[in-house]
Scaffold this motif. Structure first.
Motif, mmCIF file in Angstrom:
data_model
loop_
_atom_site.group_PDB
_atom_site.id
_atom_site.type_symbol
_atom_site.label_atom_id
_atom_site.label_comp_id
_atom_site.label_asym_id
_atom_site.label_seq_id
_atom_site.Cartn_x
_atom_site.Cartn_y
_atom_site.Cartn_z
ATOM 1 N N THR A 1 0.849 -1.196 0.000
ATOM 2 C CA THR A 1 0.000 0.000 0.000
ATOM 3 C C THR A 1 0.881 1.242 0.000
ATOM 4 O OG1 THR A 1 -0.075 -0.047 2.414
ATOM 5 C CG2 THR A 1 -1.932 -1.053 1.255
ATOM 6 N N VAL B 1 -3.381 -0.663 5.417
ATOM 7 C CA VAL B 1 -3.337 -1.881 6.224
ATOM 8 C C VAL B 1 -2.843 -1.488 7.620
ATOM 9 C CG1 VAL B 1 -2.899 -3.395 4.280
ATOM 10 C CG2 VAL B 1 -0.949 -2.406 5.493
ATOM 11 N N GLU C 1 -7.794 -0.058 11.385
ATOM 12 C CA GLU C 1 -7.057 0.665 12.424
ATOM 13 C C GLU C 1 -6.475 -0.333 13.428
ATOM 14 O OE1 GLU C 1 -6.613 4.096 12.229
ATOM 15 O OE2 GLU C 1 -5.269 3.896 13.916
ATOM 16 N N SER C 2 -5.145 -0.339 13.519
ATOM 17 C CA SER C 2 -4.476 -1.370 14.320
ATOM 18 C C SER C 2 -4.949 -1.420 15.775
ATOM 19 C CB SER C 2 -2.960 -1.169 14.267
ATOM 20 O OG SER C 2 -2.600 0.108 14.767
#
Ligand SMILES: N[C@@H](CCC(=O)N[C@@H](CS)C(=O)NCC(=O)O)C(=O)O
Length: 204
Positions: free
Chosen positions: A35, A53, A66-67
């Motif tokens: 990305t 990602v 969203e991590s």
């Protein structure tokens, strides 16, 4: 569950290390994607309108982005509590996670100004400003952060952020910060870190 991943993303690695530590890695199919805001990836956009990602696609097709949100979700599935439930331990861990995210954000912004943007478009004062955030962040963490207690999301975010900053050759954190340097070296020996080493280049 499918984890839409990138082998050189600190945010994606945070999620994968979290999954390993929570005993959930076996439930994830890790799918690598490249990305970049300058190189559209249609498959990622189909899941996340921000084109970023990590993305966690649940078994019913619902795509979590969203991590930190993904870790929160995984935290509810795992048998091991990695996000403290309440009180000071919770806010200390979440603050450390926020600091680590900020280090990654500043590191990415610094890379734009030093490597990724075509040279005539780079703006050195912006690079200096981002570098200052890294240095101040390292100093604050060395001085004040609580990262030596039981494993939590803050430590996972911090270790994966520092490993990425090191991987990309960004301003170092180890010199003059012995507490942080020692803890980081020990953390890197965890099987979750060894199983998820960074690899690859960003393609803009
Ligand atoms: N705040 C987001 C950041 C995600 C992010 O920036 N991912 C990068 C990879 S390191 C990305 O996919 N960038 C592509 C883009 O900005 O278009 C998170 O924590 O998940």
């Amino acid at each position: 569950m499918d984890l839409i991943y990138q082998s050189h993303s600190p945010y994606a690695r945070k999620v994968l290390v979290f999954a390993h530590e929570a005993g959930l890695a076996g439930q994830l199919r890790v799918i690598h994607h490249e990305t970049s805001p300058t190189r559209r990836n249609d498959a990622v956009f189909a899941l996340n309108p921000l084109g970023k990602v990590p993305v966690l696609v649940l078994s019913d097709g619902f795509a979590l982005i969203e991590s930190s949100v993904i870790c929160d979700y995984l935290g509810g599935l795992g048998s091991r509590r990695l996000i403290p439930e309440s009180g000071h331990p919770r806010w200390s861990a979440l603050r450390l996670q926020a600091l680590a995210q900020g280090l990654c954000d500043a590191g990415i912004a610094l890379r734009w100004e030093t490597e990724r943007r075509p040279e005539p478009l780079r703006y050195p004062p912006l690079a200096e400003g981002q570098k200052a955030k890294l240095i101040e962040g390292y100093d604050f963490i060395e001085r004040e952060a609580e990262f030596e207690g039981p494993l939590d999301i803050g430590q996972i975010a911090l270790a994966t952020a520092l490993a990425w900053l090191e991987f990309r050759g960004l301003p170092g954190f180890a010199d003059g910060r012995p507490r942080l340097a020692r803890w980081y070296r020990e953390f890197c020996e965890r099987p979750s870190m060894k199983a998820t080493a960074y690899a690859g280049q960003t393609h803009d």
